[in-house]
Each structure stands twice: as C-alpha cells, then as structure tokens.
Motif scaffolding. Structure first.
Motif, short mmCIF file in Angstrom:
data_model
loop_
_atom_site.label_atom_id
_atom_site.label_comp_id
_atom_site.label_asym_id
_atom_site.label_seq_id
_atom_site.Cartn_x
_atom_site.Cartn_y
_atom_site.Cartn_z
N THR A 25 -27.14 -16.73 13.15
CA THR A 25 -28.12 -15.65 13.05
C THR A 25 -29.39 -16.13 12.38
O THR A 25 -30.49 -15.91 12.89
CB THR A 25 -27.52 -14.44 12.31
N CYS A 51 -29.34 -7.79 19.90
CA CYS A 51 -27.95 -7.75 19.44
C CYS A 51 -27.15 -6.81 20.34
O CYS A 51 -27.70 -5.87 20.90
CB CYS A 51 -27.89 -7.21 18.01
N ASP A 61 -28.25 -12.65 20.27
CA ASP A 61 -27.17 -12.92 19.32
C ASP A 61 -25.86 -12.56 20.02
O ASP A 61 -25.80 -11.57 20.75
CB ASP A 61 -27.35 -12.06 18.06
#
Length: 143
Positions: A34, A56, A124
């Motif tokens: 991250t 995300c 992510d």
C-alpha cells in the motif's frame, strides 16, 4: 521509513517501469504494498503532473489507505460513496492534480466514472478486480 525490499521495488519501478503504461507489483501480504502504491502515485502526481487515483475494492479499505496516506504526509482526498455528495474542494484537488484521489473500484468501472480523466491509476488488491472485468487502462499500476 521504508524497508529495504520496498526501496528496492521503488528503485526498480523508477529505472525499469516508470514509462510503461501497465505495471504489476507483487509482494507478500504485510510487505508494505500500500505504501509503495501511494508513493508511486505521489511521484507520478508530482513529477509527471498527472491526475492520479488509488482504487480499492471496498470503502473500508479506501478509508484505511486514506488514513495511512495522511499519516505519511501524502496529499490525498477520499472520494467514496455517492459522487453526488462528494466534497467539491476534494474533487477540485484531484482535478488540479494537487492530491491523489482514493476511491473504490466501483467508481472506476462504471459507465459514468468521474475518473475517466485519470492519467495514473493504482489498483490495491488488483486480484479483486477480476469481478469487474478488469481491462488494461493507460497508466495503471496494480499493487
């Protein structure tokens, strides 16, 4: 502070991949992907003057990433939930390229995406995007 493997990955990205449109970084859970994704996004935003997005799979993860970015002193805005109620100042910060937008996949993969002008997108947990029918997007880095 970066771990040595993070610094190595960032150096490798900068020397070998910064000019590529699609890059995937794969590291074990808990290895700091991250932060690396946020730093790559920040570099692209500052050095290349790009509008950057960090996507995300969930709102909860987006909130955690945003909190982590703030803790690291990175310029980010959290743009989740219904776009009709997004803070205008936050949207303008993203649009001007003065902050990375942190959002969810659903805001990227929809017909009316507010991020169609993004010049760099970090995904992510990119493996979670398979349910969205992930297609190559210019300037994508998957973390």
């Amino acid at each position: 502070m970066l771990w040595s493997h993070q610094a190595d990955q960032l150096r490798q990205y900068h020397t070998e991949h910064k000019d590529r449109s699609d890059v995937a970084l794969e590291l074990p859970t808990g290895s700091g992907k991250t932060l690396m994704g946020l730093l790559i996004s920040e570099w692209r935003r500052r050095a290349l003057n790009h509008r950057t997005v960090y996507a995300c799979p969930t709102q909860q993860l987006a909130e955690q990433v945003h909190a982590s970015a703030i803790k690291q002193g990175l310029e980010t805005v959290l743009l989740i939930g219904t776009s009709k109620v997004w803070n205008v100042s936050s949207v303008n910060s993203y649009t001007r390229g003065s902050a990375t937008a942190i959002t969810t996949y659903s805001h990227i993969f929809n017909q009316y995406s507010r991020f169609s002008d993004a010049q760099g997108i970090i995904f992510d947990d990119a493996h979670a995007a398979e349910n969205y029918g992930l297609i190559p997007i210019q300037g994508v880095v998957a973390a």
